[in-house]
Design an enzyme around this catalytic site. Structure first.
Site, PDB file in Angstrom:
ATOM      1  N   GLU A   1     -10.429  -2.619   4.568  1.00  0.00           N
ATOM      2  CA  GLU A   1      -9.074  -1.974   4.645  1.00  0.00           C
ATOM      3  C   GLU A   1      -8.934  -0.670   4.143  1.00  0.00           C
ATOM      4  O   GLU A   1      -9.585  -0.454   3.206  1.00  0.00           O
ATOM      5  CB  GLU A   1      -8.141  -3.159   4.214  1.00  0.00           C
ATOM      6  CG  GLU A   1      -8.038  -4.666   4.533  1.00  0.00           C
ATOM      7  CD  GLU A   1      -6.726  -5.366   4.042  1.00  0.00           C
ATOM      8  OE1 GLU A   1      -6.266  -6.134   4.864  1.00  0.00           O
ATOM      9  OE2 GLU A   1      -6.671  -5.060   2.848  1.00  0.00           O
TER      10      GLU A   1
ATOM     11  N   ASP B   1       0.795  -1.150   0.150  1.00  0.00           N
ATOM     12  CA  ASP B   1      -0.006   0.078   0.034  1.00  0.00           C
ATOM     13  C   ASP B   1       0.850   1.138   0.097  1.00  0.00           C
ATOM     14  O   ASP B   1       1.759   1.554   0.645  1.00  0.00           O
ATOM     15  CB  ASP B   1      -0.805   0.319   1.357  1.00  0.00           C
ATOM     16  CG  ASP B   1      -1.521  -1.070   1.472  1.00  0.00           C
ATOM     17  OD1 ASP B   1      -1.705  -2.102   0.930  1.00  0.00           O
ATOM     18  OD2 ASP B   1      -2.066  -1.314   2.770  1.00  0.00           O
TER      19      ASP B   1
END
Ligand code: FRU
Length: 481
Positions: free
Chosen positions: A204, A22
């Site tokens: 998430e 990420d």
């Protein structure tokens, strides 16, 4: 020239070596864009997470910097955000100098094994030298875990009407909003989403961001989900609605997807970019990220995208379009008007890198496809199908696909626009294609790994089609722009 690492993108950010996932803590400050990212510097698969760091003046040409955050006694450094604490609410600032504050998840692998469900907490670090070095707050964690096994990825923004910080946190199967006057003490405001949206996997990396529509503020809540995306694996859904500083209320119950390709995950927006809302995602998918055939690097980001809203049949949808900063890559464009394509049209070019941008418009389109190819028989096909009114990217014949059984597939996306004229922009790098159709209403991002670079490009249409506008722009690699 030095040898290039195979498949490594030439205008997308990727660390030179080792694993990333990420994007984290993206923030613009004093003329510099900061990108932090989930990074494992000791291997090319996921491991104890650090925050890697890269900086750029334009979000296109990135320079890798030293690692910003290392794991510590509270655990690995998971995803999170960064803000410019302009009013020094945190007190971390010094003599008129506002601090940059990172808000991230500490993930404790020892506690995780004990299955207390309390191994994820939220913590702070701050920088007083424009992001170069970071000091962890001695009072960490600032938000302890109430017993929720997935409790992570804080995205923090200033909520001006009530002069407070809002933290949007992924809490397993929902989003929990917290507020704070100073980033250090947090109060729970509300939960959202237990009974809304897609729930094929854990929630998430959320982001709650304001946009405007017809002059009125509209809030978009981005929620990443793994697995459960429309074409498999991890992906990004979003909700459009109102936020009053306490609760988020979506306008409708329809599940919406930001990107129908398989390779845009964990995307969130930059802080401190004024009127512009800019998102970058991780250009991979948890379904196969750890086994893609790349070395010594693993994974890249998507291009930065400007987010907006468009109304279609009285519903608001998010649009994503490549930022204009990418134009620094443009070579000499080849533009055509009323280009008729029957069967096959080769777009012959002098562009041996295979990097390009394609912009086209087709009124009342029939089926057509844009094909990236090489002389080894590898092909990636990006197309539109009239009967299904859908776009697709087919990577079944794209070269190396056998590393994971779900990789070599055809991905489908509905065409949301009701305009009679179809328009699209394609961005092609060494190992990726990003499709922005109809002003970014339908987006698809896919990666691929051909046996040899896909430097051939043609358009095909069995029934014949006319493009009123067709522009091919060769792109320079970022380090040559
Ligand atoms: C999303 C994610 C986050 C977590 C991070 C760990 O891809 O699973 O929820 O913070 O990756 O690397």
């Amino acid at each position: 020239t030095t040898a290039r690492a195979e498949h490594r993108p030439r205008y997308h950010f990727s660390p030179k070596a080792h694993w990333m996932n990420d994007p984290n803590g993206m923030v613009y400050y004093k003329g510099t864009y900061h990108l932090f990212y989930q990074y494992y510097p000791d291997g090319s698969t996921w491991g104890p997470m650090h925050w890697g760091h890269a900086t750029s003046k334009d979000m296109v040409r990135w320079e890798e910097q030293p690692i910003a955050l290392y794991p510590d006694r509270l655990g690995y450094i998971f995803s999170g955000s960064a803000v410019v604490d302009v009013n020094n609410t945190s007190g971390f600032g010094k003599a008129g100098q506002p601090p940059l504050v990172a808000i991230f998840t500490h993930h404790d692998p020892v506690l995780e094994k004990q299955k207390t469900g309390k191994h994820e907490t939220q913590s702070l670090a701050y920088s007083l030298d424009e992001g170069k070095t970071w000091t962890k707050y001695a009072g960490n964690p600032v938000l302890p875990n109430p017993g929720i096994s997935d409790f992570r990825d804080p995205k923090v923004r200033w909520f001006e009407p009530q002069k407070k910080w809002i933290m949007t946190l992924a809490t397993k199967d929902r989003i929990t909003f917290y507020s704070s006057p100073n980033l250090k003490t947090w109060s729970r405001e509300s939960d959202f989403g237990r009974d809304r949206g897609a729930h094929g996997g854990v929630w998430e990396c959320p982001d709650l961001l304001p946009l405007t529509h017809n002059g009125k503020p509209v809030w978009v809540l981005i929620v990443n989900i793994n697995p459960g995306a429309p074409n498999g694996g991890s992906g990004t859904q979003y909700f459009v609605g109102d936020f009053d500083g306490k609760t988020f209320k979506p306008y409708t119950d329809k599940t919406k997807w930001m990107d129908y390709g398989t390779d845009n995950y964990a995307g969130v927006t930059f802080a401190n970019t004024g009127d512009r809302t800019i998102l970058m995602g991780w250009m991979s998918n948890w379904q196969y990220a750890g086994v893609v055939p790349t070395a010594p690097w693993r994974s890249a980001t998507t291009v930065p995208r400007t987010l907006g809203l468009r109304e279609v049949n009285k519903e608001l949808f998010l649009t994503s379009e490549p930022v204009e900063e990418l134009d620094v890559l443009n070579g000499e464009p080849i533009s055509m008007k009323n280009r008729k394509v029957e069967n096959r049209y080769e777009l012959t070019t002098q562009n041996e890198t295979g990097l390009f941008r394609l912009d086209l418009k087709a009124p009342n389109p029939t089926d057509f496809a844009i094909v990236l190819a090489n002389d080894r028989g590898n092909e990636v096909e990006i197309g539109y199908e009239k009967t299904a009114n859908a776009y697709y990217i087919d990577r079944t014949q794209s070269g190396k696909t056998g590393f994971e059984k779900g990789f070599g597939k055809r991905h489908i996306a509905p065409r949301l626009s009701t305009d009679s004229t179809l328009s699209l922009t394609l961005l092609v790098d060494v190992a990726s294609v990003e499709l922005f159709a109809d002003g970014g209403l339908t987006v698809m991002t896919d990666i691929f790994f051909p046996d040899k670079d896909l430097t051939r490009l043609f358009i095909k249409s069995a029934r014949g089609i006319t493009f009123t506008d067709l522009t091919y722009t060769p792109l320079k690699p970022a380090d040559e722009a």
